[in-house]
Write a protein that holds these residues in place. Structure first.
Motif, PDB file in Angstrom:
ATOM      1  N   THR A 159      10.694 -47.918  59.943  1.00 61.63           N
ATOM      2  CA  THR A 159      10.503 -48.664  58.965  1.00 61.63           C
ATOM      3  C   THR A 159       8.942 -48.539  58.837  1.00 61.63           C
ATOM      4  OG1 THR A 159      12.361 -49.681  59.064  1.00 61.63           O
ATOM      5  CG2 THR A 159      11.043 -50.782  57.628  1.00 61.63           C
ATOM      6  N   LEU A 160       8.221 -49.325  59.669  1.00 68.08           N
ATOM      7  CA  LEU A 160       6.720 -49.384  59.399  1.00 68.08           C
ATOM      8  C   LEU A 160       6.171 -47.929  58.961  1.00 68.08           C
ATOM      9  CD1 LEU A 160       6.057 -52.123  62.170  1.00 68.08           C
ATOM     10  CD2 LEU A 160       6.075 -52.359  59.804  1.00 68.08           C
ATOM     11  N   ALA A 161       6.411 -47.157  59.820  1.00 71.16           N
ATOM     12  CA  ALA A 161       5.692 -45.700  59.409  1.00 71.16           C
ATOM     13  C   ALA A 161       6.029 -45.176  58.053  1.00 71.16           C
ATOM     14  CB  ALA A 161       6.185 -44.850  60.653  1.00 71.16           C
ATOM     15  N   LEU A 162       7.226 -45.592  57.851  1.00 70.59           N
ATOM     16  CA  LEU A 162       7.945 -44.822  56.410  1.00 70.59           C
ATOM     17  C   LEU A 162       7.051 -45.665  55.206  1.00 70.59           C
ATOM     18  CD1 LEU A 162       9.925 -43.118  55.032  1.00 70.59           C
ATOM     19  CD2 LEU A 162      11.563 -45.018  55.018  1.00 70.59           C
ATOM     20  N   VAL A 163       7.055 -47.030  55.261  1.00 70.46           N
ATOM     21  CA  VAL A 163       6.241 -47.884  54.545  1.00 70.46           C
ATOM     22  C   VAL A 163       4.795 -47.408  54.287  1.00 70.46           C
ATOM     23  CG1 VAL A 163       5.577 -50.128  53.604  1.00 70.46           C
ATOM     24  CG2 VAL A 163       7.825 -49.634  54.399  1.00 70.46           C
ATOM     25  N   ALA A 164       4.338 -47.260  55.600  1.00 68.39           N
ATOM     26  CA  ALA A 164       2.878 -46.900  55.646  1.00 68.39           C
ATOM     27  C   ALA A 164       2.656 -45.543  55.145  1.00 68.39           C
ATOM     28  CB  ALA A 164       2.387 -46.860  57.039  1.00 68.39           C
ATOM     29  N   LEU A 165       3.229 -44.519  55.217  1.00 68.66           N
ATOM     30  CA  LEU A 165       2.981 -43.236  54.557  1.00 68.66           C
ATOM     31  C   LEU A 165       3.210 -43.255  53.248  1.00 68.66           C
ATOM     32  CD1 LEU A 165       2.706 -40.193  54.909  1.00 68.66           C
ATOM     33  CD2 LEU A 165       5.303 -40.006  55.237  1.00 68.66           C
ATOM     34  N   ILE A 166       4.412 -43.771  52.763  1.00 70.09           N
ATOM     35  CA  ILE A 166       4.338 -44.131  51.284  1.00 70.09           C
ATOM     36  C   ILE A 166       3.388 -44.768  50.364  1.00 70.09           C
ATOM     37  CG2 ILE A 166       6.080 -44.889  49.613  1.00 70.09           C
ATOM     38  CD1 ILE A 166       8.486 -44.549  51.224  1.00 70.09           C
ATOM     39  N   ALA A 167       2.670 -45.882  51.107  1.00 68.42           N
ATOM     40  CA  ALA A 167       1.747 -46.567  50.601  1.00 68.42           C
ATOM     41  C   ALA A 167       0.386 -45.723  50.654  1.00 68.42           C
ATOM     42  CB  ALA A 167       1.536 -47.712  51.408  1.00 68.42           C
ATOM     43  N   LEU A 168       0.336 -44.991  51.652  1.00 65.12           N
ATOM     44  CA  LEU A 168      -0.792 -44.035  51.411  1.00 65.12           C
ATOM     45  C   LEU A 168      -0.831 -42.982  50.523  1.00 65.12           C
ATOM     46  CD1 LEU A 168      -3.464 -42.934  52.841  1.00 65.12           C
ATOM     47  CD2 LEU A 168      -1.824 -41.506  54.244  1.00 65.12           C
ATOM     48  N   VAL A 169       0.592 -42.337  50.248  1.00 63.38           N
ATOM     49  CA  VAL A 169       0.411 -41.284  49.385  1.00 63.38           C
ATOM     50  C   VAL A 169       0.345 -41.910  47.745  1.00 63.38           C
ATOM     51  CG1 VAL A 169       1.981 -39.658  48.405  1.00 63.38           C
ATOM     52  CG2 VAL A 169       1.851 -40.058  50.673  1.00 63.38           C
ATOM     53  N   THR A 170       0.949 -43.073  47.653  1.00 63.62           N
ATOM     54  CA  THR A 170       0.970 -43.865  46.560  1.00 63.62           C
ATOM     55  C   THR A 170      -0.563 -44.185  46.109  1.00 63.62           C
ATOM     56  OG1 THR A 170       3.433 -44.731  46.823  1.00 63.62           O
ATOM     57  CG2 THR A 170       1.681 -45.800  45.168  1.00 63.62           C
ATOM     58  N   ALA A 171      -1.380 -44.536  47.164  1.00 63.16           N
ATOM     59  CA  ALA A 171      -2.544 -44.914  46.633  1.00 63.16           C
ATOM     60  C   ALA A 171      -3.337 -43.615  46.325  1.00 63.16           C
ATOM     61  CB  ALA A 171      -3.471 -45.383  47.941  1.00 63.16           C
ATOM     62  N   VAL A 172      -3.043 -42.420  46.727  1.00 59.84           N
ATOM     63  CA  VAL A 172      -3.774 -41.396  46.096  1.00 59.84           C
ATOM     64  C   VAL A 172      -3.201 -40.966  44.843  1.00 59.84           C
ATOM     65  CG1 VAL A 172      -3.886 -38.712  46.584  1.00 59.84           C
ATOM     66  CG2 VAL A 172      -3.866 -40.503  48.490  1.00 59.84           C
ATOM     67  N   GLY A 173      -2.049 -41.226  44.647  1.00 55.24           N
ATOM     68  CA  GLY A 173      -1.752 -41.200  43.501  1.00 55.24           C
ATOM     69  C   GLY A 173      -2.288 -41.960  42.448  1.00 55.24           C
ATOM     70  N   ARG A 174      -2.521 -43.542  43.001  1.00 54.26           N
ATOM     71  CA  ARG A 174      -2.961 -44.550  41.992  1.00 54.26           C
ATOM     72  C   ARG A 174      -4.464 -44.029  41.826  1.00 54.26           C
ATOM     73  NH1 ARG A 174      -3.593 -50.899  43.545  1.00 54.26           N
ATOM     74  NH2 ARG A 174      -4.618 -51.529  41.842  1.00 54.26           N
ATOM     75  N   LEU A 238      -3.406 -34.060  34.414  1.00 55.26           N
ATOM     76  CA  LEU A 238      -3.654 -35.327  35.499  1.00 55.26           C
ATOM     77  C   LEU A 238      -2.496 -35.785  35.281  1.00 55.26           C
ATOM     78  CD1 LEU A 238      -6.967 -36.475  34.146  1.00 55.26           C
ATOM     79  CD2 LEU A 238      -6.325 -35.714  36.494  1.00 55.26           C
ATOM     80  N   THR A 239      -1.502 -36.244  34.288  1.00 59.13           N
ATOM     81  CA  THR A 239      -0.300 -36.874  34.428  1.00 59.13           C
ATOM     82  C   THR A 239       0.695 -36.122  35.497  1.00 59.13           C
ATOM     83  OG1 THR A 239      -0.386 -37.731  32.386  1.00 59.13           O
ATOM     84  CG2 THR A 239       1.786 -37.800  33.015  1.00 59.13           C
ATOM     85  N   SER A 240       0.810 -34.835  35.185  1.00 60.12           N
ATOM     86  CA  SER A 240       1.699 -34.096  35.948  1.00 60.12           C
ATOM     87  C   SER A 240       1.206 -34.173  37.406  1.00 60.12           C
ATOM     88  CB  SER A 240       1.569 -32.578  35.260  1.00 60.12           C
ATOM     89  OG  SER A 240       2.274 -32.373  34.219  1.00 60.12           O
ATOM     90  N   LEU A 241      -0.308 -33.916  37.645  1.00 63.23           N
ATOM     91  CA  LEU A 241      -0.780 -34.005  38.986  1.00 63.23           C
ATOM     92  C   LEU A 241      -0.161 -35.357  39.646  1.00 63.23           C
ATOM     93  CD1 LEU A 241      -2.260 -32.891  41.339  1.00 63.23           C
ATOM     94  CD2 LEU A 241      -4.200 -33.432  40.103  1.00 63.23           C
ATOM     95  N   GLN A 242      -0.416 -36.460  38.977  1.00 62.76           N
ATOM     96  CA  GLN A 242      -0.145 -37.686  39.511  1.00 62.76           C
ATOM     97  C   GLN A 242       1.358 -37.785  39.872  1.00 62.76           C
ATOM     98  OE1 GLN A 242      -0.240 -41.061  36.756  1.00 62.76           O
ATOM     99  NE2 GLN A 242      -1.225 -42.255  38.379  1.00 62.76           N
ATOM    100  N   GLY A 243       2.252 -37.359  39.047  1.00 62.48           N
ATOM    101  CA  GLY A 243       3.615 -37.206  39.004  1.00 62.48           C
ATOM    102  C   GLY A 243       4.039 -36.483  40.601  1.00 62.48           C
ATOM    103  N   ALA A 244       3.410 -35.385  40.490  1.00 59.59           N
ATOM    104  CA  ALA A 244       3.698 -34.591  41.783  1.00 59.59           C
ATOM    105  C   ALA A 244       3.436 -35.117  43.096  1.00 59.59           C
ATOM    106  CB  ALA A 244       2.856 -32.898  41.518  1.00 59.59           C
ATOM    107  N   VAL A 245       2.186 -35.859  43.086  1.00 66.12           N
ATOM    108  CA  VAL A 245       1.867 -36.566  44.107  1.00 66.12           C
ATOM    109  C   VAL A 245       2.708 -37.387  44.688  1.00 66.12           C
ATOM    110  CG1 VAL A 245       0.157 -38.134  45.186  1.00 66.12           C
ATOM    111  CG2 VAL A 245      -0.755 -36.008  43.948  1.00 66.12           C
ATOM    112  N   LEU A 246       2.994 -38.485  43.612  1.00 60.74           N
ATOM    113  CA  LEU A 246       4.066 -39.289  44.000  1.00 60.74           C
ATOM    114  C   LEU A 246       5.498 -38.912  44.211  1.00 60.74           C
ATOM    115  CD1 LEU A 246       3.132 -41.700  41.036  1.00 60.74           C
ATOM    116  CD2 LEU A 246       2.459 -42.008  43.447  1.00 60.74           C
ATOM    117  N   ARG A 247       5.755 -37.828  43.702  1.00 59.68           N
ATOM    118  CA  ARG A 247       7.039 -37.183  44.017  1.00 59.68           C
ATOM    119  C   ARG A 247       7.211 -36.733  45.432  1.00 59.68           C
ATOM    120  NH1 ARG A 247       7.053 -35.520  38.558  1.00 59.68           N
ATOM    121  NH2 ARG A 247       5.964 -33.666  39.111  1.00 59.68           N
ATOM    122  N   ALA A 248       6.013 -36.335  45.767  1.00 59.73           N
ATOM    123  CA  ALA A 248       6.065 -35.795  47.477  1.00 59.73           C
ATOM    124  C   ALA A 248       6.219 -36.604  48.371  1.00 59.73           C
ATOM    125  CB  ALA A 248       4.583 -35.150  47.474  1.00 59.73           C
ATOM    126  N   THR A 249       6.350 -38.047  48.072  1.00 61.63           N
ATOM    127  CA  THR A 249       6.579 -39.198  49.044  1.00 61.63           C
ATOM    128  C   THR A 249       7.764 -38.836  49.379  1.00 61.63           C
ATOM    129  OG1 THR A 249       7.014 -40.521  47.296  1.00 61.63           O
ATOM    130  CG2 THR A 249       4.961 -40.648  47.986  1.00 61.63           C
TER     131      THR A 249
END
Length: 553
Positions: A159-174, A238-249
């Motif tokens: 659970t910790l690893a999953l949340v950390a990974l998703i938070a990292l990818v989301t930070a890139v998208g943000r 840019l919107t598509s790129l941001q969406g692609a990054v977030l969907r990759a999670t």
């Protein structure tokens, strides 16, 4: 603007709470789906060979899914979400339009027409979507918290690893959020500019043709379109790129879970049902982290849209006050016109007006109009004749002095000096797309006799006789299918239909031949109407009860 956004949502708590509750139930059914899959797979994988419970698991999953689909397609999608978002949107548009209509008609608009249309459309939509987005995402965060608690109880490390990974990818998208917002704002501004230019072209077709400027006008429009196209492409990329990054999670999270639990599954400490539970709950965690990451940006974006709407109206405080919206029923009838107040005298004392830049247009005017009198304003070009008429007609707010109707001070001339008290005919009379009848009535209920009488007084009867469709003739955008004289006389018929106590007319006889001008003047003088007008004809000046000659500015 965050405070005003919260006030906007709190103004209608019922729809917000109901939609949030329905979204919570929807996502709770998905939580139950994960738990049912975990129990079913663990029961089948224990090696007992007992398949008797398969119909029970299948039935529970089917009932749970049926409840989710019924709630989604039966209530949330067709009713709650559209009704809530359109209520918020229509309420904002109502407030903005009410503020625009409450301003003196002669005051210069603060924003181009295309920009106003763009804000009433795109920005009102943005705030309306934010309203339902906020309700759904509160539910998303609540259910995600429950999902993380279940996963934590199943396997802490995964659970910790999953949340950390998703938070990292989301930070890139943000990190892409700032450029996305800037390019979205630029795209909307460019779209508003194109809308403004199109409105100007349509409104000035005669001028464009007279100046043989078609190619230059089209070239300017092409430049504006090219700017809009580039801005829209950047925004979309840019919107598509941001969406692609977030969907990759989702894919990354699935891979991370498989890598982390592979050894535990071989050792028998992580069951197939646990894996199914993690994969089922992975979207909950992804959506929650994504929501937390995009929340500041969405609030800023909705705040910018609310601020742009507030600039059109009277500020954000009044804008977020709920306005009555009638989506499922006919709205109440409009308020009746103000009571007729028979004019005895309309007096101006020290009347003056300054433009927004501080330049004085008119000052120290003392003038009294009495019932049945004819007052003619003359003077050279630029002396302020039209400004004086607009002040007496409530089209401009006086910056100096006061107006008194029958001895009572008029505090808000734009609201008081309206039919049936006062009617105003400007030099640049405007018509709307529609028929002649619709332009004369403008929604007013009037019998055929009254309409025909107004048309006759405005000397339109002969023109109508030459039109195959008569009063049902379509005038085209802004009356472009009519001559300039016909446009003014249709506007005059509209005014006469309302039979105001005071007629304020800006050069009503301009451009007419002598016989038509005399006939129209005779009609205007019937019933001894009180007239304040600009005129230059000597025979009109000779019939005036008072002459006001303004000096050169």
């Amino acid at each position: 603007m965050t405070r005003h956004l919260l006030r906007l949502l709190a103004a209608r708590p019922g729809p917000q709470l109901l939609l949030g509750a329905c979204w919570t139930l929807l996502r709770t059914t998905l939580l139950l789906t994960g738990l049912l899959l975990q129990a079913a797979l663990d029961a089948l994988a224990d090696g007992s060979g007992d398949w008797g419970h398969i119909p029970l698991w299948a039935g529970l999953l089917a009932v749970n899914e049926a409840a989710r689909l019924a709630l989604w397609y039966g209530l949330v999608l067709p009713r709650l979400e559209p009704e809530y978002t359109y209520t918020v949107r229509a309420g904002l548009q109502d407030r903005v339009l009410a503020a625009l209509l409450a301003r003196p008609a002669g005051a210069a608009p603060r924003h181009p027409t295309g920009e106003v249309v763009s804000r009433l459309g795109g920005d009102a939509d943005e705030v309306g979507v934010f309203a339902i987005w906020s309700a759904s995402n509160v539910a998303r965060l609540l259910v995600a918290g429950a999902a993380v608690a279940v996963l934590w109880a199943t396997d802490v490390r995964a659970t910790l690893a999953l949340v950390a990974l998703i938070a990292l990818v989301t930070a890139v998208g943000r990190a892409l959020g700032g450029p996305v917002e800037r390019h979205r704002a630029a795209s909307r501004a460019a779209a508003g500019e194109v809308g403004t230019r199109v409105a100007e072209i349509v409104g000035g077709l005669a001028t464009v043709r007279a100046g043989r400027a078609e190619e230059r006008v089209v070239a300017r429009l092409a430049v504006a379109n090219a700017v809009r196209r580039r801005a829209a492409v950047r925004d979309e990329v840019l919107t598509s790129l941001q969406g692609a990054v977030l969907r990759a999670t989702t894919a990354l999270g699935t891979g991370a879970v498989l890598l982390l639990v592979a050894g535990q599954m071989r050792a028998g400490r992580f069951s197939l049902g646990d894996l199914a539970l993690f994969l089922a709950y992975l979207p909950f965690v992804t959506e929650a982290v994504h929501t937390l990451g995009t929340l500041p940006g969405r609030i800023r974006q909705a705040g910018v849209s609310l601020d742009r709407l507030a600039q059109l109206g009277d500020g954000p405080a009044r804008l977020v006050t709920p306005a009555p919206v009638h989506l499922r029923a006919e709205p109440p009838p409009p308020a009746p016109p103000p009571p007729r107040s028979p004019l005895e005298r309309l007096a101006a004392t020290g009347l003056g007006y300054r433009h927004a830049d501080g330049q004085r247009a008119l000052s120290d005017v003392d003038l009294t109009l009495t019932a049945g009198s004819v007052t003619v304003v003359t003077g050279p070009v630029g002396a302020g004749k039209s400004t004086l008429l607009r002040l007496f007609a409530g089209q401009l707010p006086p910056t100096e002095g006061e107006l008194c109707w029958n001895g009572q001070r008029i505090d808000r001339p734009q609201e008081f000096l309206v039919p049936p008290r006062c009617g105003y005919l400007p030099q640049d009379a405007r018509l709307f797309s529609g028929t002649l009848r619709e332009n004369v009535l403008l929604g007013r209920a009037a019998d055929e006799h009254a309409v025909r009488a107004a048309v006759r007084l405005a000397l339109l009867a002969d023109d109508l006789a030459r039109m195959p469709d008569g009063l049902e003739t379509v005038v085209g955008p802004r009356g472009q299918r009519l001559s300039g004289g016909q446009v003014r006389r249709v506007a005059l018929a509209r005014l006469l239909l309302r039979d105001p106590e005071l007629l304020v007319l800006d050069d009503p006889l301009a451009g007419l031949d002598i016989d038509t001008a005399r006939a129209l003047w005779t009609n205007l003088r019937t019933r001894r109407r009180t007239l304040l007008l600009v005129a230059h004809e000597p025979w009109v000046l000779g019939e005036a009860d008072a002459l006001v000659e303004l000096p050169r500015a």
